[in-house]
Design a protein around this motif. Structure first.
Motif, PDB file in Angstrom:
ATOM      1  N   LEU A  75       9.782   0.399 -51.037  1.00 37.34           N
ATOM      2  CA  LEU A  75       8.815   1.099 -51.864  1.00 37.34           C
ATOM      3  C   LEU A  75       7.655   0.176 -52.221  1.00 37.34           C
ATOM      4  CD1 LEU A  75       8.215   3.751 -53.378  1.00 37.34           C
ATOM      5  CD2 LEU A  75       9.436   2.807 -55.341  1.00 37.34           C
ATOM      6  N   GLY A  76       6.444   0.619 -51.912  1.00 36.16           N
ATOM      7  CA  GLY A  76       5.240  -0.167 -52.193  1.00 36.16           C
ATOM      8  C   GLY A  76       4.850  -1.123 -51.098  1.00 36.16           C
ATOM      9  N   ASN A  77       5.697  -1.290 -50.083  1.00 38.13           N
ATOM     10  CA  ASN A  77       5.421  -2.279 -49.031  1.00 38.13           C
ATOM     11  C   ASN A  77       4.795  -1.685 -47.777  1.00 38.13           C
ATOM     12  OD1 ASN A  77       6.498  -4.383 -50.588  1.00 38.13           O
ATOM     13  ND2 ASN A  77       8.587  -3.941 -49.867  1.00 38.13           N
ATOM     14  N   GLY A  78       4.481  -0.396 -47.805  1.00 32.55           N
ATOM     15  CA  GLY A  78       3.899   0.229 -46.625  1.00 32.55           C
ATOM     16  C   GLY A  78       2.509  -0.296 -46.315  1.00 32.55           C
ATOM     17  N   ARG A  79       2.138  -0.254 -45.043  1.00 32.66           N
ATOM     18  CA  ARG A  79       0.828  -0.749 -44.613  1.00 32.66           C
ATOM     19  C   ARG A  79      -0.138   0.377 -44.269  1.00 32.66           C
ATOM     20  NH1 ARG A  79       2.194  -5.920 -40.629  1.00 32.66           N
ATOM     21  NH2 ARG A  79       3.376  -7.140 -42.175  1.00 32.66           N
ATOM     22  N   ALA A  80       0.367   1.572 -44.002  1.00 36.63           N
ATOM     23  CA  ALA A  80      -0.505   2.674 -43.598  1.00 36.63           C
ATOM     24  C   ALA A  80      -1.526   3.000 -44.677  1.00 36.63           C
ATOM     25  CB  ALA A  80       0.334   3.912 -43.289  1.00 36.63           C
ATOM     26  N   LYS A  81      -1.145   2.846 -45.940  1.00 41.74           N
ATOM     27  CA  LYS A  81      -2.031   3.199 -47.055  1.00 41.74           C
ATOM     28  C   LYS A  81      -3.167   2.190 -47.231  1.00 41.74           C
ATOM     29  CE  LYS A  81       1.047   0.741 -50.198  1.00 41.74           C
ATOM     30  NZ  LYS A  81       2.142   0.898 -51.152  1.00 41.74           N
ATOM     31  N   TRP A  82      -3.152   1.068 -46.525  1.00 42.65           N
ATOM     32  CA  TRP A  82      -4.198   0.045 -46.646  1.00 42.65           C
ATOM     33  C   TRP A  82      -5.419   0.410 -45.798  1.00 42.65           C
ATOM     34  CZ3 TRP A  82      -4.276  -4.515 -49.561  1.00 42.65           C
ATOM     35  CH2 TRP A  82      -3.119  -4.738 -50.323  1.00 42.65           C
ATOM     36  N   GLY A  83      -5.831   1.651 -45.887  1.00 35.63           N
ATOM     37  CA  GLY A  83      -7.031   2.104 -45.186  1.00 35.63           C
ATOM     38  C   GLY A  83      -6.792   2.556 -43.763  1.00 35.63           C
ATOM     39  N   PHE A  84      -5.562   2.399 -43.261  1.00 39.69           N
ATOM     40  CA  PHE A  84      -5.279   2.811 -41.885  1.00 39.69           C
ATOM     41  C   PHE A  84      -5.084   4.328 -41.777  1.00 39.69           C
ATOM     42  CE2 PHE A  84      -3.768  -1.600 -42.122  1.00 39.69           C
ATOM     43  CZ  PHE A  84      -4.506  -2.164 -41.087  1.00 39.69           C
ATOM     44  N   LEU A  85      -4.452   4.925 -42.779  1.00 39.61           N
ATOM     45  CA  LEU A  85      -4.140   6.354 -42.753  1.00 39.61           C
ATOM     46  C   LEU A  85      -4.963   7.084 -43.805  1.00 39.61           C
ATOM     47  CD1 LEU A  85      -2.439   8.711 -41.689  1.00 39.61           C
ATOM     48  CD2 LEU A  85      -0.668   8.086 -43.363  1.00 39.61           C
ATOM     49  N   PRO A  86      -5.986   7.848 -43.398  1.00 35.47           N
ATOM     50  CA  PRO A  86      -6.795   8.589 -44.370  1.00 35.47           C
ATOM     51  C   PRO A  86      -5.966   9.658 -45.096  1.00 35.47           C
ATOM     52  CG  PRO A  86      -7.908   8.441 -42.240  1.00 35.47           C
ATOM     53  CD  PRO A  86      -6.506   7.971 -42.033  1.00 35.47           C
ATOM     54  N   PHE A  87      -6.302   9.879 -46.354  1.00 38.91           N
ATOM     55  CA  PHE A  87      -5.637  10.892 -47.186  1.00 38.91           C
ATOM     56  C   PHE A  87      -4.129  10.650 -47.264  1.00 38.91           C
ATOM     57  CE2 PHE A  87      -9.258  12.941 -44.976  1.00 38.91           C
ATOM     58  CZ  PHE A  87     -10.089  13.109 -46.074  1.00 38.91           C
ATOM     59  N   ALA A  88      -3.755   9.406 -47.411  1.00 44.40           N
ATOM     60  CA  ALA A  88      -2.328   9.059 -47.447  1.00 44.40           C
ATOM     61  C   ALA A  88      -1.628   9.670 -48.658  1.00 44.40           C
ATOM     62  CB  ALA A  88      -2.160   7.543 -47.455  1.00 44.40           C
ATOM     63  N   HIS A  89      -2.302   9.795 -49.800  1.00 47.90           N
ATOM     64  CA  HIS A  89      -1.657  10.304 -51.005  1.00 47.90           C
ATOM     65  C   HIS A  89      -1.763  11.822 -51.144  1.00 47.90           C
ATOM     66  CE1 HIS A  89      -5.868   9.779 -51.981  1.00 47.90           C
ATOM     67  NE2 HIS A  89      -5.733  10.489 -53.079  1.00 47.90           N
ATOM     68  N   THR A  90      -2.450  12.482 -50.205  1.00 43.98           N
ATOM     69  CA  THR A  90      -2.573  13.941 -50.267  1.00 43.98           C
ATOM     70  C   THR A  90      -1.907  14.580 -49.044  1.00 43.98           C
ATOM     71  OG1 THR A  90      -4.788  13.737 -49.290  1.00 43.98           O
ATOM     72  CG2 THR A  90      -4.654  13.877 -51.688  1.00 43.98           C
ATOM     73  N   ASP A  91      -2.686  14.748 -47.966  1.00 50.46           N
ATOM     74  CA  ASP A  91      -2.160  15.471 -46.794  1.00 50.46           C
ATOM     75  C   ASP A  91      -1.056  14.731 -46.057  1.00 50.46           C
ATOM     76  OD1 ASP A  91      -4.176  17.155 -47.504  1.00 50.46           O
ATOM     77  OD2 ASP A  91      -5.488  16.690 -45.824  1.00 50.46           O
ATOM     78  N   PHE A  92      -1.038  13.383 -46.137  1.00 48.54           N
ATOM     79  CA  PHE A  92      -0.088  12.615 -45.331  1.00 48.54           C
ATOM     80  C   PHE A  92       0.880  11.804 -46.190  1.00 48.54           C
ATOM     81  CE2 PHE A  92      -3.295  13.607 -42.247  1.00 48.54           C
ATOM     82  CZ  PHE A  92      -2.573  13.823 -41.081  1.00 48.54           C
ATOM     83  N   ILE A  93       1.237  12.325 -47.340  1.00 45.68           N
ATOM     84  CA  ILE A  93       2.164  11.581 -48.193  1.00 45.68           C
ATOM     85  C   ILE A  93       3.554  11.508 -47.560  1.00 45.68           C
ATOM     86  CG2 ILE A  93       2.997  13.524 -49.590  1.00 45.68           C
ATOM     87  CD1 ILE A  93       2.658  11.562 -52.025  1.00 45.68           C
ATOM     88  N   PHE A  94       3.893  12.473 -46.710  1.00 42.24           N
ATOM     89  CA  PHE A  94       5.203  12.423 -46.042  1.00 42.24           C
ATOM     90  C   PHE A  94       5.269  11.223 -45.110  1.00 42.24           C
ATOM     91  CE2 PHE A  94       8.293  13.559 -42.757  1.00 42.24           C
ATOM     92  CZ  PHE A  94       9.383  13.904 -43.540  1.00 42.24           C
ATOM     93  N   SER A  95       4.138  10.836 -44.523  1.00 39.00           N
ATOM     94  CA  SER A  95       4.115   9.659 -43.648  1.00 39.00           C
ATOM     95  C   SER A  95       4.411   8.392 -44.437  1.00 39.00           C
ATOM     96  CB  SER A  95       2.751   9.542 -42.963  1.00 39.00           C
ATOM     97  OG  SER A  95       2.444  10.720 -42.257  1.00 39.00           O
TER      98      SER A  95
END
Length: 411
Positions: A292-312
Motif C-alpha cells: 500500500l502506497g508503494n505503487g509507481r503507476a500513480k507517479w504520472g504514468f497512469l492518468p486519472f489513477a484515482h478516478t477511472d483507473f483506481i482498480f489498476s
C-alpha cells in the motif's frame, strides 16, 4: 365427538382449505414478473427488522467505501501534491463527500421507498433540467472536451449521475402501475423507450456514451423482469446496440478508443497509453502487490489513477488478492440485490431493487473491464471506490433505497 360436531369440523376445514391462496413455484411467471417474487399477492411485512440481506449489503458497501478512501489517498497523493501542494487534497474532498453520502444513505434507508412513486415524475424532470443546463455555455463546465459538470462554488455536480437514479425510479413506477397490461407495448415499452431515448440524447450531447449504455442496460433489465414481450424488447435492444456502435465509430476519439482497445500497442504513446499503463500496473502487483502506497503507476504514468483507473492501483498495490477481493464484493452486492428484489413486498420494490443492482454491477463491470483491457475505455467511475462526489452520493442514496426495501421484506 358427535356426528354433527364431526361434520361441522370437517366443513370448517374445507372452507379453510378453499380460502388458502395457491402456491407458486419459485421462478414461475406470475403477475407480469419473471422473478417469482410473488409480489402480486398480499403479504405480511416484517416492519423495520434488519434482515440478513440488509446487514450484508450495508457491510459490503461500507467496506468498499473505506477501501476506496484509502486507495484514493494512495492513488492521488502524488498528483494532489503537484497540483495543490497538499497530498491530502483529493482524500479530504472524498472524505467530505463520503460523510454527505452516508447521510443520504441513512435518510433513504429511513424513508419508505413507496413514497418515491409519488415523486418519480418530479425527480425525472429535475434530472432532465440539469442535463439540459449542463449543455448551456457558462453553466456547464467542459473538461477534456466533455461538458458533464455544473460547478457551484467548491462543489462539482454531474447531472448524469442523478439521471441514473431518476430513470430507475420513474421506470419502476410506470412499469409497476401497468403490470396488469404490460404485454401491451403502448402501456410499458413505448413510453419507457421514448423517455430513455430523450435521456440518452441529452447525455450523448455531453458526450458520455458509457453512462448512456449503463442507463439503457438497466432499463432493459427492468422491462425484461416485469414481462415486456421479448420480441419487441429484443428489437429495441438490437436497435439501441446498433446505434451505440454507429455513434462510437462516428466520433473520432471514440473510434480511436475502440481501435486502441483492439490493439493498444499500435499506438502505445497516445490512444493505447492508458490501457498499457493500466496493464503494466496490474501486472507489477503480482499476487500480493507491491504494498500500500508503494505503487509507481500513480507517479504520472497512469492518468486519472484515482478516478477511472483506481482498480489498476488496487491491482498494483494490493495484488491479485486485493483485486479479486473487490470483484467478490461486487458479486456479493449483486447476489444480495437479487435476493432483496425477490423478497420485496410489491412490484415497485422488486423493480427498484433490480434496477439499482443492475446499474451498480454493470458499472463496476464496465470500469474493471476497461482497467484490465477486456473492454474499451468509457470513463465511468468504479462505484464506491473512485474519487467523485456526485457518483458516490447518488450511489449511496440508491443503496439506501435497497436497504429500505430489505427492511420491509416479505416473511
Amino acid at each position: 365427538m358427535t356426528p354433527t360436531t364431526q361434520n361441522r369440523s370437517h366443513s370448517g376445514t374445507g372452507r379453510q382449505r378453499r380460502a388458502a391462496p395457491a402456491r407458486t413455484k419459485p421462478g414461475s411467471k406470475r403477475g407480469g414478473l419473471r422473478t417469482g417474487s410473488g409480489a402480486s399477492r398480499p403479504v405480511r411485512q416484517s416492519g423495520h427488522r434488519r434482515s440478513g440481506s440488509f446487514v450484508v449489503l450495508l457491510v459490503v458497501v461500507i467496506a468498499l467505501n473505506l477501501i476506496g478512501l484509502v486507495m484514493v489517498l494512495s492513488a492521488s497523493s502524488v498528483v494532489a501534491l503537484d497540483q495543490t501542494g497538499s497530498s491530502w487534497f483529493h482524500f479530504q474532498r472524498q472524505g467530505i463527500w463520503f460523510l454527505l453520502a452516508l447521510g443520504g444513505l441513512t435518510a433513504a434507508t429511513r424513508l419508505d421507498y413507496r413514497r418515491l412513486r409519488d415523486f418519480s415524475g418530479l425527480l425525472l424532470a429535475v434530472a432532465f433540467a440539469l442535463l439540459f443546463l449542463v449543455l448551456v455555455p457558462g453553466i456547464g463546465t467542459s473538461v477534456n472536451g466533455a461538458r458533464r459538470w455544473i460547478v457551484i462554488g467548491p462543489l462539482s455536480i454531474q447531472p448524469s449521475e442523478l439521471a441514473k437514479l431518476a430513470m430507475v425510479v420513474w421506470t419502476a413506477s410506470l412499469l409497476s402501475r401497468h403490470a396488469g397490461n404490460i404485454r401491451d407495448i403502448r402501456a410499458g415499452l413505448r413510453p419507457v423507450m421514448l423517455w430513455l431515448f430523450a435521456c440518452s440524447a441529452l447525455i450523448m450531447l455531453q458526450p458520455n456514451l458509457g453512462t448512456t449504455l449503463i442507463i439503457a442496460f438497466t432499463v432493459f433489465v427492468m422491462m425484461y423482469i416485469i414481462g415486456v414481450p421479448m420480441v419487441p424488447l429484443a428489437i429495441c435492444a438490437g436497435a439501441g446496440a446498433g446505434a451505440a456502435g454507429i455513434l462510437a465509430m462516428l466520433a473520432p476519439y471514440r473510434r480511436a478508443r475502440i481501435l486502441a482497445f483492439l490493439d493498444p500497442w499500435d499506438d502505445p504513446l497516445n490512444n493505447g497509453y492508458q490501457t498499457i499503463q493500466s496493464l503494466v500496473g496490474i501486472a507489477s502487483g503480482g499476487v500480493g502487490g507491491v504494498g500500500l502506497g508503494n505503487g509507481r503507476a500513480k507517479w504520472g504514468f497512469l492518468p486519472f489513477a484515482h478516478t477511472d483507473f483506481i482498480f489498476s492501483v488496487i491491482g498494483e498495490e494490493l495484488g491479485l488478492v486485493g483485486a479479486v477481493m473487490i470483484i467478490i464484493m461486487f458479486v456479493i452486492l449483486g447476489i444480495v440485490g437479487i435476493k432483496i428484489a425477490g423478497e420485496a413486498p410489491d412490484r415497485f420494490g422488486t423493480l427498484l431493487a433490480v434496477g439499482i443492482t443492475a446499474w451498480l454491477v454493470m458499472q463496476a463491470f464496465v470500469n474493471i473491464g476497461a482497467a484490465i483491457g477486456v473492454l474499451p475505455i468509457t470513463g465511468v467511475p468504479l462505484p464506491f471506490l473512485s474519487a467523485g462526489g456526485s457518483s458516490l452520493l447518488i450511489n449511496m442514496i440508491a443503496v439506501g433505497i435497497m436497504l429500505n426495501i430489505a427492511r420491509q421484506a416479505r416473511v
